[in-house]
Motif scaffolding. Structure first.
Motif, mmCIF file in Angstrom:
data_model
loop_
_atom_site.group_PDB
_atom_site.id
_atom_site.type_symbol
_atom_site.label_atom_id
_atom_site.label_comp_id
_atom_site.label_asym_id
_atom_site.label_seq_id
_atom_site.Cartn_x
_atom_site.Cartn_y
_atom_site.Cartn_z
ATOM 1 N N LEU A 168 0.941 -1.343 -0.063
ATOM 2 C CA LEU A 168 0.162 -0.018 -0.082
ATOM 3 C C LEU A 168 0.851 1.265 -0.037
ATOM 4 O O LEU A 168 0.631 2.048 -0.698
ATOM 5 C CB LEU A 168 -0.979 -0.002 1.171
ATOM 6 N N LYS A 171 2.593 1.853 -3.380
ATOM 7 C CA LYS A 171 1.507 1.993 -4.236
ATOM 8 C C LYS A 171 0.926 0.901 -5.307
ATOM 9 O O LYS A 171 0.747 1.230 -6.482
ATOM 10 C CB LYS A 171 2.003 3.352 -5.109
ATOM 11 N N HIS A 173 -0.990 -1.179 -5.440
ATOM 12 C CA HIS A 173 -2.722 -1.571 -4.924
ATOM 13 C C HIS A 173 -3.310 -3.036 -5.124
ATOM 14 O O HIS A 173 -3.788 -3.516 -4.317
ATOM 15 C CB HIS A 173 -3.383 -0.323 -5.302
ATOM 16 N N CYS A 176 -1.682 -5.312 -2.875
ATOM 17 C CA CYS A 176 -1.986 -4.882 -1.652
ATOM 18 C C CYS A 176 -3.380 -5.716 -1.562
ATOM 19 O O CYS A 176 -3.664 -6.629 -0.382
ATOM 20 C CB CYS A 176 -2.121 -3.553 -1.255
ATOM 21 N N ASN A 177 -4.180 -5.792 -2.364
ATOM 22 C CA ASN A 177 -5.680 -6.421 -2.458
ATOM 23 C C ASN A 177 -5.571 -7.767 -2.304
ATOM 24 O O ASN A 177 -6.333 -8.594 -1.496
ATOM 25 C CB ASN A 177 -6.470 -6.218 -3.773
ATOM 26 N N ALA A 200 -6.665 0.414 -0.734
ATOM 27 C CA ALA A 200 -5.999 0.250 -1.953
ATOM 28 C C ALA A 200 -7.093 0.354 -3.178
ATOM 29 O O ALA A 200 -6.742 1.170 -3.906
ATOM 30 C CB ALA A 200 -5.539 -1.383 -2.116
ATOM 31 N N ASN A 201 -8.200 0.095 -3.094
ATOM 32 C CA ASN A 201 -9.449 0.210 -3.830
ATOM 33 C C ASN A 201 -9.891 1.687 -3.929
ATOM 34 O O ASN A 201 -10.012 2.246 -5.021
ATOM 35 C CB ASN A 201 -10.558 -0.509 -3.576
ATOM 36 N N HIS A 203 -7.552 4.246 -3.499
ATOM 37 C CA HIS A 203 -6.694 4.997 -4.326
ATOM 38 C C HIS A 203 -6.879 4.332 -6.040
ATOM 39 O O HIS A 203 -6.192 5.253 -6.751
ATOM 40 C CB HIS A 203 -5.295 4.373 -3.724
#
Length: 410
Positions: A168, A171, A173, A176-177, A200-201, A203
């Motif tokens: 996260l 960046k 993302h 991260c998910n 994450a979602n 961003h």
């Protein structure tokens, strides 16, 4: 009983310890071979040793494997899977506290990798067959499988959630998910995983997914400050998007209404228009327009190009109103800077507009533009009015030549 220490008198030519600059000074036996290396070479050799290295160098002195470093690396995996994972996880946590996100992520990678390695467990048959029973006792560990599995799941979940934080911050993302999803498979009640997935979602501007994660997290912990703040951010962003979409729709609807009003104004005045290309000429903000875009009865104006075909020159009039005459514009345009013979003066020129059928119509210099356009003979091509201006003395010559060119083109 301890032996008495013996004291020997110092030699008269003895050199103080550490001073090798005096002639005859002897280096320690272990350092004798160092004389053959320069200072730079010695530094490079020291940097190959894990105890002295200032940066990771996995090659040995001969360019091969750094045996000492590999031996130290192997020590990190001497415990159980859970113990190894715990060690790497803690190192990841230390780096995360210092916001060294890349380094922290690497340690969490190692923690998760350690959990996938084969486990060293006690095997009674191997012990019986092993003639060196003591060695077997050291190589194998008696484990409580249920407790070990619990610890492994604990470290796996924590390492995934913490690696999600690193991704996260970096960046990444999508990664991260994925980490959050893997952690939630282990523990569907992990609030941190819901929060980080939601961030994450957010961003990524995937607001439905962000809101879904945030709502699930708040069901578990309704007072969680981070999730409550994220919920506010999501709603604020949703409001911004809805406002932008609403304004865009309003602009499009307004443009559509104005376009319809302009079409109605042209039709009501019997003015023909035609487009010959999907890429009209670049006229900046000069367009066919009504003085009041919402009122078809307001004054209509056109961009106009004055052509001087006998001299390959042009002038551009940004807005030629329907109630204005050609002569009114020629008054401020003339004299022309390139017209040394003064052939172009308002009283010395004639103006012509090409008709829809390829002919010419003479435009009176005192006649209002609307009276010329609503005859139905001429048309506005690609949103631009074109008027040919020629000296009266050469007007017939130009008209004859124009007809010949048109005839040849048929």
């Amino acid at each position: 009983m301890q032996a008495a220490a013996k004291h020997f008198p110092a030699k008269k030519d003895a050199v103080p310890e550490g001073d090798s600059s005096q002639p005859g000074a002897e280096m320690p036996p272990g350092m004798a071979t160092a004389r053959q290396y320069t200072a730079d070479e010695m530094w490079q050799m020291l940097n190959k040793s894990p105890l002295f290295m200032t940066e990771l160098d996995e090659t040995g002195e001969d360019g091969g494997e750094n045996v000492a470093l590999e031996a130290l690396k192997a020590l990190a995996y001497e415990g159980t899977r859970a113990e190894n994972a715990a060690s790497f996880r803690e190192q990841g946590n230390e780096n995360a506290r210092l916001k060294r996100w890349k380094d922290a992520r690497e340690f969490y990678d190692r923690a998760l990798g350690a959990l996938k390695l084969p486990q060293k467990t006690a095997d009674p048959k191997e012990r019986e067959e092993d003639p060196e029973h003591d060695l077997a006792e050291k190589d194998f560990v008696e484990l409580d499988e249920e407790e070990e599995a619990r610890k492994e799941k604990e470290h796996e979940e924590a390492s995934l959630v913490n690696r999600a934080l690193c991704n996260l911050e970096l960046k990444n993302h999508g990664s991260c998910n994925r980490d959050c999803a893997a952690a939630l498979k282990i523990n569907p009640l992990n609030v941190k995983a819901y929060y980080r997935s939601g961030m994450a979602n957010f961003h990524l501007d995937k607001l439905p997914a962000a809101s879904w994660s945030c709502d699930l997290g708040l069901k578990i912990d309704p007072t969680n400050k981070s999730l409550l703040l994220l919920s506010e951010k999501i709603q604020k962003r949703r409001d911004q998007i809805e406002k932008a979409e609403r304004e865009q729709r309003e602009r499009e609807e307004k443009a559509h209404r104005e376009k319809q009003t302009l079409a109605l104004a042209l039709k009501g005045r019997n003015i023909a228009t035609r487009s010959t290309t999907t890429a009209p000429p670049q006229l900046e903000d000069a367009v066919v327009q009504l003085e009041d875009p919402t009122d078809a009865a307001s004054t209509l104006s056109f961009p106009c190009l004055l052509l001087y075909p006998l001299h390959n020159q042009t002038d551009f009039i940004k807005s030629f109103a329907e109630d204005e005459s050609v002569g009114q514009h020629l008054e401020y345009i003339f004299p022309l800077p390139w017209d040394e013979d003064e052939q172009y003066m308002p009283e010395k020129v004639e103006c012509y507009i090409e008709t829809k059928t390829g002919g010419l119509v003479k435009a009176g210099k005192k006649m209002a533009l609307l009276r010329i356009l609503n005859t139905g003979k001429v048309e506005i091509v690609d949103s631009l009015l074109r008027i040919n201006v020629v000296p009266s003395a050469r007007a017939q010559e130009w008209v004859d030549n124009f007809k010949k060119i048109k005839a040849a083109a048929k």
